[in-house]
Design a protein around this motif. Structure first.
Motif, PDB file in Angstrom:
ATOM      1  N   VAL A 205      -8.972   4.113  -2.370  1.00  0.00           N
ATOM      2  CA  VAL A 205      -9.203   2.775  -2.941  1.00  0.00           C
ATOM      3  C   VAL A 205      -8.046   1.848  -2.585  1.00  0.00           C
ATOM      4  CG1 VAL A 205      -9.371   1.486  -5.116  1.00  0.00           C
ATOM      5  CG2 VAL A 205     -10.691   3.582  -4.804  1.00  0.00           C
ATOM      6  N   VAL A 206      -6.818   2.333  -2.695  1.00  0.00           N
ATOM      7  CA  VAL A 206      -5.649   1.500  -2.366  1.00  0.00           C
ATOM      8  C   VAL A 206      -5.729   1.014  -0.926  1.00  0.00           C
ATOM      9  CG1 VAL A 206      -3.151   1.576  -1.974  1.00  0.00           C
ATOM     10  CG2 VAL A 206      -4.107   2.490  -4.092  1.00  0.00           C
ATOM     11  N   TRP A 207      -5.992   1.920   0.000  1.00  0.00           N
ATOM     12  CA  TRP A 207      -5.987   1.526   1.407  1.00  0.00           C
ATOM     13  C   TRP A 207      -7.230   0.729   1.789  1.00  0.00           C
ATOM     14  CZ3 TRP A 207      -1.708   1.024   3.767  1.00  0.00           C
ATOM     15  CH2 TRP A 207      -0.605   1.736   3.310  1.00  0.00           C
ATOM     16  N   LEU A 208      -8.326   0.928   1.082  1.00  0.00           N
ATOM     17  CA  LEU A 208      -9.500   0.080   1.283  1.00  0.00           C
ATOM     18  C   LEU A 208      -9.174  -1.364   0.868  1.00  0.00           C
ATOM     19  CD1 LEU A 208     -12.503  -0.130   2.043  1.00  0.00           C
ATOM     20  CD2 LEU A 208     -13.023   0.342  -0.359  1.00  0.00           C
ATOM     21  N   VAL A 209      -8.489  -1.520  -0.244  1.00  0.00           N
ATOM     22  CA  VAL A 209      -8.071  -2.853  -0.683  1.00  0.00           C
ATOM     23  C   VAL A 209      -7.113  -3.476   0.326  1.00  0.00           C
ATOM     24  CG1 VAL A 209      -6.765  -4.104  -2.458  1.00  0.00           C
ATOM     25  CG2 VAL A 209      -8.481  -2.430  -3.138  1.00  0.00           C
TER      26      VAL A 209
ATOM     27  N   VAL B  88      -9.288  -4.619   3.286  1.00  0.00           N
ATOM     28  CA  VAL B  88     -10.155  -5.757   2.956  1.00  0.00           C
ATOM     29  C   VAL B  88      -9.333  -7.039   2.797  1.00  0.00           C
ATOM     30  CG1 VAL B  88     -11.660  -6.705   1.150  1.00  0.00           C
ATOM     31  CG2 VAL B  88     -12.008  -4.371   1.966  1.00  0.00           C
ATOM     32  N   VAL B  89      -8.230  -6.958   2.074  1.00  0.00           N
ATOM     33  CA  VAL B  89      -7.382  -8.144   1.886  1.00  0.00           C
ATOM     34  C   VAL B  89      -6.762  -8.569   3.214  1.00  0.00           C
ATOM     35  CG1 VAL B  89      -5.298  -9.014   0.766  1.00  0.00           C
ATOM     36  CG2 VAL B  89      -6.934  -7.672  -0.546  1.00  0.00           C
TER      37      VAL B  89
ATOM     38  N   GLY C 265       0.816  -1.212   0.000  1.00  0.00           N
ATOM     39  CA  GLY C 265       0.000   0.000   0.000  1.00  0.00           C
ATOM     40  C   GLY C 265       0.849   1.261   0.000  1.00  0.00           C
TER      41      GLY C 265
END
Length: 123
Positions: free
Chosen positions: A111-115, A118-119, A70
């Protein structure tokens, strides 16, 4: 043999480019040409390395790789957006500069940090 031919063509193209650049050589050109590698080697690489070490030692092992990815992605997005954020009053090119790059960068980072989150929770 093919590698030597491709290498010779590459060297010839590089020399041709250098020949074409000779009339442009001035102090500002030299500063511009040298500033990218210098900024990277003196500023960016040590900061990224230091942050990477801090992340490695501060995060639980299952999160360390995700956070490092990230951070790397955030850095690349920041570098891509920096020229347009740096000079907001640059000459306008309709269709290119008529957007809010700060907001776009924040959305992409979100979006990057949401991914990452979530991952990481599903890992």
């Amino acid at each position: 043999m093919t590698r030597w031919v491709i290498g010779a063509v590459g060297v010839a193209c590089g020399l041709w480019g250098a020949w074409l650049a000779l009339p442009l050589i001035s102090w500002s050109f030299v500063v511009w040409l040298a500033s990218g590698p210098l900024v990277h080697d003196v500023l960016v690489a040590p900061i990224v390395g230091g942050v990477g070490l801090l992340v490695y030692h501060a995060c639980p092992p299952r999160w360390a790789d995700l956070i490092a990815a990230g951070l790397a992605t955030s850095g690349v997005l920041g570098l891509i957006a920096l020229p347009l954020l740096w000079a907001p009053n640059a000459p306008s090119n309709p269709g290119l500069h008529d957007r809010d790059y700060g907001l776009g960068l924040l959305a992409a980072l979100g979006v990057v940090w949401l991914v990452v989150v979530v991952v990481g929770r599903n890992k």
